[in-house]
Design an enzyme around this catalytic site. Sequence first.
Site, PDB file in Angstrom:
ATOM      1  N   SER A 153       0.582   5.004   4.314  1.00 13.19           N
ATOM      2  CA  SER A 153       1.188   6.320   4.516  1.00 13.19           C
ATOM      3  C   SER A 153       0.512   7.352   3.625  1.00 13.19           C
ATOM      4  O   SER A 153       0.082   7.038   2.511  1.00 13.19           O
ATOM      5  CB  SER A 153       2.677   6.275   4.171  1.00 13.19           C
ATOM      6  N   TYR A 198       9.542   4.073  -1.105  1.00 11.81           N
ATOM      7  CA  TYR A 198       8.652   4.009   0.058  1.00 11.81           C
ATOM      8  C   TYR A 198       7.243   4.443  -0.329  1.00 11.81           C
ATOM      9  O   TYR A 198       6.264   3.751  -0.031  1.00 11.81           O
ATOM     10  CB  TYR A 198       9.202   4.893   1.168  1.00 11.81           C
ATOM     11  N   LYS A 223       3.875   1.995  -0.426  1.00 16.42           N
ATOM     12  CA  LYS A 223       2.679   2.247   0.378  1.00 16.42           C
ATOM     13  C   LYS A 223       1.447   2.399  -0.508  1.00 16.42           C
ATOM     14  O   LYS A 223       0.345   1.968  -0.128  1.00 16.42           O
ATOM     15  CB  LYS A 223       2.886   3.484   1.246  1.00 16.42           C
TER      16      LYS A 223
END
Length: 254
Positions: free
Chosen positions: A147, A160, A164
């Site tokens: 991401s 998150y 990533k």
Amino acid sequence: MVTTNDRGVLVTGASGGIGRAIAVAFARAGDRVAVHYSTRRTEAEQTVAGLPGDGHALVSGDLADPRQVADLAAAAGDALGGVDVLVNNAAVVTSGYSVANADYDTWQRAWQETVAVNLFGAANLSYCVARALIARGVAGAIVNVGSRGAFRGEPDASAYGASKAGLHALGQSLAVSLAPHGISVTSVAPGFVETDRVAGRLSGESGAAIRAQSPYGRVAAPEEVAAAVVYLASPAARWSTGAVLDVNGASYLR
């Protein structure tokens, strides 16, 4: 279109969205695909039913459980006659929390659940698939779906973003260690992608602001991310091992 040679491809989190688009893209290129799901069996069955070609399979497992990961890798290998390409796409996204507004239990839960799947799960599955490739003595590829949040920061979803970033770093470490065995490891770093999971955020004023982040004035289609993944998994991209490819429409440049 990248044409391949009837490889066995395992795509995690392929019940819908980006994962489904990746599965379809590999199948269209002539590969056999193992569609992984954790809880969304009906949607995963729909993915398999919509794949062109033959030899596809449905596999399941909780990526947060190391034993289930090992069983998943074995099941995919049996179903496909060997996994030649692994796409670590499955991800947990917990958002709407920060140090300033979340209690400690919420903070702990978000980090544990997110990292268990997004990083530990991908690391364990990469280990299992790579070991099987080495034992078979064949070249292969691992592609991670990361991401742009790994680089620009995710203030309301810090676990998150960190997971990533860890996934990108994992891919680069594996690229170095697995190259002598003919296994390439790369990552893509998408920005916003138009999927059901983010449909709410892409509506109204918030959606307009998100689309304005790219000079194209839109977000990505899942198929655009899938095209990048298929290329990176191809023999033509072997020399790009270790790369992290931004697929974000110039919405974030680094």
